[in-house]
Design a protein around this motif. Structure first.
Motif, PDB file in Angstrom:
ATOM      1  N   THR A  16       0.829  -1.205   0.000  1.00 55.23           N
ATOM      2  CA  THR A  16       0.000   0.000   0.000  1.00 55.23           C
ATOM      3  C   THR A  16       0.862   1.253   0.000  1.00 55.23           C
ATOM      4  OG1 THR A  16      -1.684  -1.220   1.240  1.00 55.23           O
ATOM      5  CG2 THR A  16      -1.937   1.151   1.131  1.00 55.23           C
ATOM      6  N   PHE A  17       1.965   1.231   0.740  1.00 57.99           N
ATOM      7  CA  PHE A  17       2.887   2.368   0.725  1.00 57.99           C
ATOM      8  C   PHE A  17       3.465   2.582  -0.676  1.00 57.99           C
ATOM      9  CE2 PHE A  17       4.303   2.865   5.457  1.00 57.99           C
ATOM     10  CZ  PHE A  17       2.997   3.184   5.791  1.00 57.99           C
ATOM     11  N   LYS A  18       3.665   1.504  -1.423  1.00 57.35           N
ATOM     12  CA  LYS A  18       4.149   1.627  -2.806  1.00 57.35           C
ATOM     13  C   LYS A  18       3.101   2.307  -3.676  1.00 57.35           C
ATOM     14  CE  LYS A  18       7.197  -2.414  -2.605  1.00 57.35           C
ATOM     15  NZ  LYS A  18       7.409  -3.814  -3.058  1.00 57.35           N
ATOM     16  N   GLU A  19       1.826   2.007  -3.411  1.00 58.00           N
ATOM     17  CA  GLU A  19       0.738   2.656  -4.146  1.00 58.00           C
ATOM     18  C   GLU A  19       0.700   4.151  -3.822  1.00 58.00           C
ATOM     19  OE1 GLU A  19      -3.071   2.937  -6.357  1.00 58.00           O
ATOM     20  OE2 GLU A  19      -1.083   2.042  -6.550  1.00 58.00           O
ATOM     21  N   VAL A  20       0.929   4.513  -2.558  1.00 54.91           N
ATOM     22  CA  VAL A  20       1.001   5.931  -2.183  1.00 54.91           C
ATOM     23  C   VAL A  20       2.199   6.590  -2.857  1.00 54.91           C
ATOM     24  CG1 VAL A  20       1.307   7.540  -0.269  1.00 54.91           C
ATOM     25  CG2 VAL A  20      -0.173   5.540   0.025  1.00 54.91           C
ATOM     26  N   PHE A  21       3.338   5.913  -2.842  1.00 54.72           N
ATOM     27  CA  PHE A  21       4.552   6.437  -3.483  1.00 54.72           C
ATOM     28  C   PHE A  21       4.289   6.748  -4.960  1.00 54.72           C
ATOM     29  CE2 PHE A  21       8.532   5.808  -5.806  1.00 54.72           C
ATOM     30  CZ  PHE A  21       9.428   6.577  -5.076  1.00 54.72           C
ATOM     31  N   ARG A  22       3.525   5.897  -5.611  1.00 54.27           N
ATOM     32  CA  ARG A  22       3.235   6.055  -7.037  1.00 54.27           C
ATOM     33  C   ARG A  22       2.578   7.382  -7.362  1.00 54.27           C
ATOM     34  NH1 ARG A  22      -1.120   5.666 -10.118  1.00 54.27           N
ATOM     35  NH2 ARG A  22      -2.492   4.941  -8.440  1.00 54.27           N
ATOM     36  N   ILE A  23       1.674   7.843  -6.499  1.00 53.00           N
ATOM     37  CA  ILE A  23       0.885   9.039  -6.824  1.00 53.00           C
ATOM     38  C   ILE A  23       1.540  10.339  -6.349  1.00 53.00           C
ATOM     39  CG2 ILE A  23      -1.249   7.676  -6.756  1.00 53.00           C
ATOM     40  CD1 ILE A  23      -1.912   9.107  -4.087  1.00 53.00           C
ATOM     41  N   ILE A  24       2.689  10.237  -5.680  1.00 52.90           N
ATOM     42  CA  ILE A  24       3.388  11.422  -5.173  1.00 52.90           C
ATOM     43  C   ILE A  24       4.409  11.903  -6.194  1.00 52.90           C
ATOM     44  CG2 ILE A  24       4.931  12.292  -3.365  1.00 52.90           C
ATOM     45  CD1 ILE A  24       3.576  10.441  -1.400  1.00 52.90           C
ATOM     46  N   LYS A  25       4.470  13.214  -6.362  1.00 52.45           N
ATOM     47  CA  LYS A  25       5.437  13.811  -7.289  1.00 52.45           C
ATOM     48  C   LYS A  25       6.860  13.631  -6.767  1.00 52.45           C
ATOM     49  CE  LYS A  25       2.313  17.571  -8.709  1.00 52.45           C
ATOM     50  NZ  LYS A  25       2.120  19.033  -8.722  1.00 52.45           N
ATOM     51  N   PRO A  26       7.859  13.679  -7.659  1.00 54.10           N
ATOM     52  CA  PRO A  26       9.249  13.682  -7.205  1.00 54.10           C
ATOM     53  C   PRO A  26       9.472  14.809  -6.197  1.00 54.10           C
ATOM     54  CG  PRO A  26       9.158  13.372  -9.580  1.00 54.10           C
ATOM     55  CD  PRO A  26       7.751  13.663  -9.136  1.00 54.10           C
ATOM     56  N   HIS A  27      10.153  14.497  -5.099  1.00 53.59           N
ATOM     57  CA  HIS A  27      10.423  15.419  -3.998  1.00 53.59           C
ATOM     58  C   HIS A  27       9.179  15.715  -3.149  1.00 53.59           C
ATOM     59  CE1 HIS A  27      14.193  15.916  -6.069  1.00 53.59           C
ATOM     60  NE2 HIS A  27      13.589  16.440  -7.121  1.00 53.59           N
ATOM     61  N   GLY A  28       8.080  14.999  -3.417  1.00 55.71           N
ATOM     62  CA  GLY A  28       6.876  15.181  -2.618  1.00 55.71           C
ATOM     63  C   GLY A  28       6.964  14.459  -1.280  1.00 55.71           C
ATOM     64  N   GLN A  29       5.897  14.600  -0.456  1.00 63.26           N
ATOM     65  CA  GLN A  29       5.912  14.082   0.910  1.00 63.26           C
ATOM     66  C   GLN A  29       4.693  13.203   1.196  1.00 63.26           C
ATOM     67  OE1 GLN A  29       7.379  17.280   3.906  1.00 63.26           O
ATOM     68  NE2 GLN A  29       6.192  18.421   2.408  1.00 63.26           N
ATOM     69  N   PHE A  30       4.906  12.241   2.079  1.00 56.04           N
ATOM     70  CA  PHE A  30       3.821  11.409   2.605  1.00 56.04           C
ATOM     71  C   PHE A  30       3.844  11.515   4.121  1.00 56.04           C
ATOM     72  CE2 PHE A  30       2.554   6.725   3.535  1.00 56.04           C
ATOM     73  CZ  PHE A  30       1.262   7.102   3.835  1.00 56.04           C
ATOM     74  N   LEU A  31       2.784  12.100   4.684  1.00 56.35           N
ATOM     75  CA  LEU A  31       2.697  12.320   6.128  1.00 56.35           C
ATOM     76  C   LEU A  31       1.774  11.293   6.762  1.00 56.35           C
ATOM     77  CD1 LEU A  31       2.266  15.608   8.093  1.00 56.35           C
ATOM     78  CD2 LEU A  31       0.598  13.793   8.406  1.00 56.35           C
ATOM     79  N   ILE A  32       2.285  10.608   7.772  1.00 56.45           N
ATOM     80  CA  ILE A  32       1.497   9.664   8.572  1.00 56.45           C
ATOM     81  C   ILE A  32       1.359  10.246   9.974  1.00 56.45           C
ATOM     82  CG2 ILE A  32       1.429   7.347   9.571  1.00 56.45           C
ATOM     83  CD1 ILE A  32       3.343   6.524   7.222  1.00 56.45           C
ATOM     84  N   ALA A  33       0.131  10.364  10.447  1.00 61.82           N
ATOM     85  CA  ALA A  33      -0.110  10.911  11.788  1.00 61.82           C
ATOM     86  C   ALA A  33      -0.930   9.906  12.587  1.00 61.82           C
ATOM     87  CB  ALA A  33      -0.861  12.238  11.689  1.00 61.82           C
TER      88      ALA A  33
END
Length: 204
Positions: free
Chosen positions: A130-147
């Protein structure tokens, strides 16, 4: 009764689902407030909030960026409440509310500068994939925040894990490993002082 409440947290539905979302909005405030202190939001960032619930964080992000802020959830009630709260932004084409599962998102590659997940990854299937699926939709140099409200050491963790089938609680080290394996280049970890609140940010 406990099982019913848990089921509502997993996927709010019906009249009780609306009440559940209202309670979650209130209970998650300290987590959300700390998360907004930890993350840098650019004025032109395009943002997606996964597991958007009642749309409270969408509303907050809309005030921080001039770009679009979208939400994604698989609960009918969450979709309805998010739309209701952010109707003006939807009408002005600054917001979409997408009904889908996080493991198969109908979203283009490299679409968002920031993707967020507030108090939701406990229930995500196959977290590494699932994290790979999130990585896919993020732009280069973008961020994924988990809270989340636990860093893996909360005294109530064991009780919830025994009660909720399929629930998982992750430590900062585990999350860092999953994020790096998914392709993120760096991971930042923030813990709120005198609490169990954990913020993890993966950068692409």
């Amino acid at each position: 009764m406990v099982a019913e409440k848990i089921d509502q947290c997993l996927k709010p539905h019906g009249e009780e689902g609306i009440e559940t979302i209202e309670r979650m909005n209130e209970n998650h405030k300290p987590i959300s407030e700390f998360a907004f202190e930890c993350v840098d939001v650019g004025k032109n960032d395009k943002i997606l909030d996964i597991g958007c619930g009642g749309g409270v964080n969408i509303e907050k992000f809309l005030k921080l960026t001039r770009n679009d802020v979208d939400g994604l959830d698989y609960s009918d009630v969450s979709i309805s409440e998010s739309i209701k709260r952010n109707q003006k932004a939807i009408d002005s084409n600054r917001c979409r509310i997408i009904q889908a599962s996080v493991d198969d998102m109908p979203i283009n590659d490299n679409e968002y500068d920031l993707v967020t997940a507030f108090e939701t990854i406990y229930f995500w299937p196959e977290i590494g994939e699932t994290f790979k699926e999130v990585f896919r939709i993020i732009k280069p140099h973008g961020q994924f925040l988990i809270a989340q409200g636990t860093d893996g050491n909360h005294p109530d963790d064991e009780k919830w894990l025994k009660t909720v089938e399929g629930m998982r609680v992750y430590t900062p080290i585990q999350l860092e490993e999953y994020l790096l394996n998914a392709g993120f280049s760096t991971v930042e970890i923030f813990k709120k002082e005198n609490s169990y609140i954990l913020i993890v940010i993966g950068k692409k």
